[in-house]
Motif scaffolding. Structure first.
Motif, short mmCIF file in Angstrom:
data_model
loop_
_atom_site.label_atom_id
_atom_site.label_comp_id
_atom_site.label_asym_id
_atom_site.label_seq_id
_atom_site.Cartn_x
_atom_site.Cartn_y
_atom_site.Cartn_z
N VAL A 104 37.76 47.44 47.98
CA VAL A 104 39.24 46.62 47.20
C VAL A 104 39.66 45.36 48.10
O VAL A 104 39.71 44.16 47.68
CB VAL A 104 40.19 47.56 46.84
CG1 VAL A 104 41.35 46.79 46.28
CG2 VAL A 104 39.45 48.41 45.63
N LYS A 105 39.90 45.71 49.36
CA LYS A 105 40.36 44.47 50.26
C LYS A 105 39.53 43.49 50.31
O LYS A 105 39.70 42.14 50.28
CB LYS A 105 40.73 45.32 51.50
CG LYS A 105 41.89 45.99 51.58
CD LYS A 105 42.04 46.66 52.76
CE LYS A 105 43.56 47.64 52.85
NZ LYS A 105 43.56 48.21 54.41
N LEU A 106 38.32 43.79 50.57
CA LEU A 106 37.13 42.50 50.75
C LEU A 106 37.16 41.78 49.60
O LEU A 106 36.91 40.61 49.63
CB LEU A 106 35.97 43.02 51.32
CG LEU A 106 36.09 43.78 52.66
CD1 LEU A 106 34.52 44.40 53.20
CD2 LEU A 106 36.17 42.64 53.82
N ARG A 107 36.87 42.44 48.26
CA ARG A 107 36.67 41.71 47.10
C ARG A 107 37.96 41.04 46.75
O ARG A 107 37.58 39.85 46.27
CB ARG A 107 36.35 43.05 46.01
CG ARG A 107 34.95 43.48 46.12
CD ARG A 107 34.26 42.55 45.77
NE ARG A 107 34.03 41.94 44.36
CZ ARG A 107 33.27 42.07 43.50
NH1 ARG A 107 32.02 42.87 43.57
NH2 ARG A 107 33.53 41.55 42.23
N ALA A 108 39.09 41.61 47.19
CA ALA A 108 40.47 40.71 46.91
C ALA A 108 40.28 39.42 47.79
O ALA A 108 40.87 38.52 47.29
CB ALA A 108 41.49 41.55 47.19
N LYS A 109 39.82 39.45 48.94
CA LYS A 109 39.68 38.27 49.90
C LYS A 109 38.44 37.38 49.39
O LYS A 109 38.26 36.27 50.08
CB LYS A 109 39.68 38.71 51.28
CG LYS A 109 41.00 39.30 51.74
CD LYS A 109 40.87 39.73 53.14
CE LYS A 109 41.94 40.71 53.67
NZ LYS A 109 41.72 41.01 54.97
N GLY A 110 37.64 37.73 48.62
CA GLY A 110 36.49 37.12 48.25
C GLY A 110 35.58 37.23 49.30
O GLY A 110 34.61 36.39 49.38
N MET A 111 35.42 38.01 50.08
CA MET A 111 34.67 38.25 51.47
C MET A 111 33.23 39.24 51.02
O MET A 111 33.46 40.12 49.96
CB MET A 111 35.13 38.80 52.51
CG MET A 111 36.18 37.85 53.06
SD MET A 111 37.35 38.72 54.36
CE MET A 111 35.90 39.01 55.53
N ALA A 112 32.06 39.18 51.45
CA ALA A 112 31.06 40.17 51.25
C ALA A 112 31.47 41.34 51.82
O ALA A 112 32.06 41.63 52.87
CB ALA A 112 29.90 39.44 51.78
N LEU A 113 30.76 42.63 51.39
CA LEU A 113 30.95 43.74 51.85
C LEU A 113 30.41 43.92 53.32
O LEU A 113 29.04 43.26 53.45
CB LEU A 113 30.35 44.96 51.05
CG LEU A 113 31.18 45.20 49.74
CD1 LEU A 113 30.48 46.17 48.95
CD2 LEU A 113 32.76 45.12 49.76
#
Length: 116
Positions: free
Chosen positions: A76-85
């Protein structure tokens, strides 16, 4: 224009690997909590399990639940920042599976042997 055309936001692709991984980690956390409940329900004195064995199973399965919850939060945190897993998220899926298999197998093998 109708209201359906004015919907703001992104359309979610149900086949998105990140979202599938998120759902799978939620599923693993739920399974781990169910396994903990089953262990605590079935691990009575008549089963012949020592406190040490029960404690070991609880620690292993609880670790799987903890890793799954933390990894889902990380998605959730990474997707909210637009970053890849990152690798940790993908590693956690395998770790959860191994810990659940290890804890459940250990408990069942000792519980079945205790029924004899």
């Amino acid at each position: 224009m109708n209201d359906a055309e004015e919907t703001v936001g992104l359309k979610v692709d149900e086949r998105d690997p990140d979202l599938l991984l998120y759902d799978f980690l939620k599923y693993l956390a739920t399974i781990a909590l169910l396994i903990l409940g089953a262990v605590l329900s079935l691990a009575g004195p008549e089963a012949g399990l020592t406190r040490r064995k029960i404690g070991l199973v609880i620690i292993v399965v609880a670790a799987a639940a903890f890793i799954a919850i933390v990894a889902a939060d990380r998605i959730v945190k990474l997707r909210a920042k637009g970053m890849a897993l990152d690798r940790w998220v993908h590693w956690s899926r395998g770790a959860c599976m191994w810990l659940l298999a290890l804890g459940t197998g250990f408990f069942l093998s000792h519980w079945i042997n205790g029924l004899d």
